[in-house]
Design an enzyme around this catalytic site. Sequence first.
Site, PDB file in Angstrom:
ATOM      1  N   HIS A   9      -2.113  -1.986  -2.144  1.00  0.00           N
ATOM      2  CA  HIS A   9      -2.481  -1.845  -3.566  1.00  0.00           C
ATOM      3  C   HIS A   9      -3.222  -0.516  -3.702  1.00  0.00           C
ATOM      4  CE1 HIS A   9      -3.482  -2.843  -7.586  1.00  0.00           C
ATOM      5  NE2 HIS A   9      -4.301  -3.867  -7.431  1.00  0.00           N
ATOM      6  N   HIS A  68       7.607   0.291  -5.655  1.00  0.00           N
ATOM      7  CA  HIS A  68       6.704  -0.411  -6.561  1.00  0.00           C
ATOM      8  C   HIS A  68       7.345  -1.725  -6.946  1.00  0.00           C
ATOM      9  CE1 HIS A  68       4.087  -1.173  -9.999  1.00  0.00           C
ATOM     10  NE2 HIS A  68       3.254  -0.339  -9.413  1.00  0.00           N
ATOM     11  N   ASP A 110       0.349   6.781  -6.271  1.00  0.00           N
ATOM     12  CA  ASP A 110      -0.482   7.138  -5.120  1.00  0.00           C
ATOM     13  C   ASP A 110       0.066   8.300  -4.310  1.00  0.00           C
ATOM     14  OD1 ASP A 110      -2.477   5.097  -5.365  1.00  0.00           O
ATOM     15  OD2 ASP A 110      -0.867   3.687  -4.950  1.00  0.00           O
TER      16      ASP A 110
END
Length: 435
Positions: free
Chosen positions: A268, A307, A363
Site C-alpha cells: 500500500h 493497481h 508511487d
Amino acid sequence: MSKETLTIIDNRTGREYEFPLIDGNLRTADLRQIKIAPDDFGVMGYDPAFMNTASCRSQITLIDGDRGILRYRGYPIEELAEKCSFLEVAWLLLNGELPSDTQLSEWVDEITHHTMLHETTRKFLEGFRYDAHPMSMLMSTVAALSTVYKDARNIFDPQGRHRNIVRLIAKMPTMAAYAYRHSRGFPYVYPDNDLTYAENFMNMLWRMVEPKYVANPTLARAIDVLFILHADHEQNCSTNVMRSVGSSHADPFAAVAGAIGALSGPLHGGANEQVLKMLDEIGPKANVPAYIRKVKNGECKLMGFGHRVYKNYDPRARIIKQTADEVFEVTGRNPKLETALELERIALEDDYFVTRKLYPNVDFYSGLIYQAVGFQPEMFTVLFAIPRTVGWLAQWQEMLLDPETKIARPRQVYTGYPLRDVGSMEEPEAETVMA
Ligand SMILES: CC(C)(COP(=O)(O)OP(=O)(O)OC[C@H]1O[C@@H](n2cnc3c(N)ncnc32)[C@H](O)[C@@H]1OP(=O)(O)O)[C@@H](O)C(=O)NCCC(=O)NCCS
C-alpha cells in the site's frame, strides 16, 4: 420491459429467486434467502479481498480504473492539482464543495492555530528509540492523542467532531516532522503560524540554526500538489480500516492510527520506498532488461506498477511526472530517473505488462521527487499519511452520518475441523487432516 432485478435459479432445488438491483447492484444479504432447507444458513458472497464487493455508498471520490479517471467530489484531479491548494481540497473532501474565500481563510486560520502538540505528546515522542521507524512513531503518537483529547469520543457531536478533524489535519505534519527530527537526533522545531501548510512542514523538518527558514516556493508547491494527489482514493486498504474501526464508534484518533498501520505496508503506502530500493538494486539503465526478465520469471515484482483498480495509466502518476520535472529544475536530476524511465518504457511495450494491464502507479515517481527534495526513504509513507488523513476523516464522517452504517463485521467460510472432543486427541492420519 426491462426490470431492475436479477433472477437466480438454484440448481440444487430448482427454485427461482428475483432480487432488486439497487443502483445496478445486488445486495449480497438478499442471497441469504437462497436455502435448501428452512434451517439452512443461506448463500453468502465469498470475496476475501473485496474484489467485487462494495462496502458502502460514497459521494466523495470517483475512480474509473479502466479509463484512468480520478475525481474528488466531481472535480478532475488534474484541475484540482493545477488550481487549488491542499487545504482547499481538504475542505472540499470534507464538506462536498470548494470553500468560498471567507470559508477558506477561516479554515486555513483554524488549521494553522491547531498545529502545536501538547508538551506531554512531544515528550512521548522523545521516548522512542533513536532508530524507531517514523511511520511507527506516527502511528503510536496519533493513537496516544486520544489520551489528550477525551472529547474525541463524542463522535456524534458535530462541533466536537469538527474540532478533532481540525486537530488531526493540523497536527499530522508536526508529529511527522518531530518523528523525523527524533530519528536524526535534531531538536524539535515548533510550528510557525506565518507559514503555509507545506512551508510550515518544511520549516519543522529542516530549519537548523537560521532565525527564519525560507522554503523554496517550487518545492513547497510540489509538496502541496503531492498532498492533493494523495488526499483520498476511495475504498483502499487503509480507508477500509478507517471505516471499519470507526464503525465500532471508536474515536477518530484510534481509527486514524489503525489506518496508518494499514498504510505502512509495502503493498500500500510503503510501495514508493520499495521503488527506490528496487531502483538501487537495478543500478544503471543498462541493467533494466535483466530485471524485467526476473519480474517476468516471477522472482520479484516491479514495484510502483499495477493497481487493484487502475487498469490504465494512474492519472496521479502523470501529474507527478510533470511535478518531477519542476522539482528537478531546482534540485538537479535524480540519477535514478534514467533507470525509472527505462523501466517504464520497456514495461509499457512488454506483453507481460500489457496483457495484465500493469501501468505505473502513483508511487513509481513520487519517491524520486521526495528523495530529490531531501526526504529519507523511511519518511515516504509518512508523507503519504499526512494528506491521506483528510480522506480518512472525510470517509469516516460520511460513514458515521450514513443511516445504513452498522458495525463492520464480515462473515467467514469455516474450513476447520468438524466437532471433535478432547478425549479423542490421537494423532489423526495425515490424509484425514487434509480432507
Ligand atoms: C498493487 C497490487 C497489490 C495490486 O494487486 P492485485 O490487484 O491483487 O493484482 P494481482 O496480484 O492479482 O496481479 C494480477 C497479475 O499481475 C501480476 N502483477 C501485479 N502487479 C505486478 C507487479 N508490480 N509486477 C509484476 N507483476 C505484477 C501478478 O503477478 C498477476 O499475474 P498472474 O495473473 O500471472 O498471476 C499489485 O499490483 C502490486 O503488488 N504492485 C506492486 C506494489 C505497488 O506498487 N503498490 C502500490 C499500489 S498504489
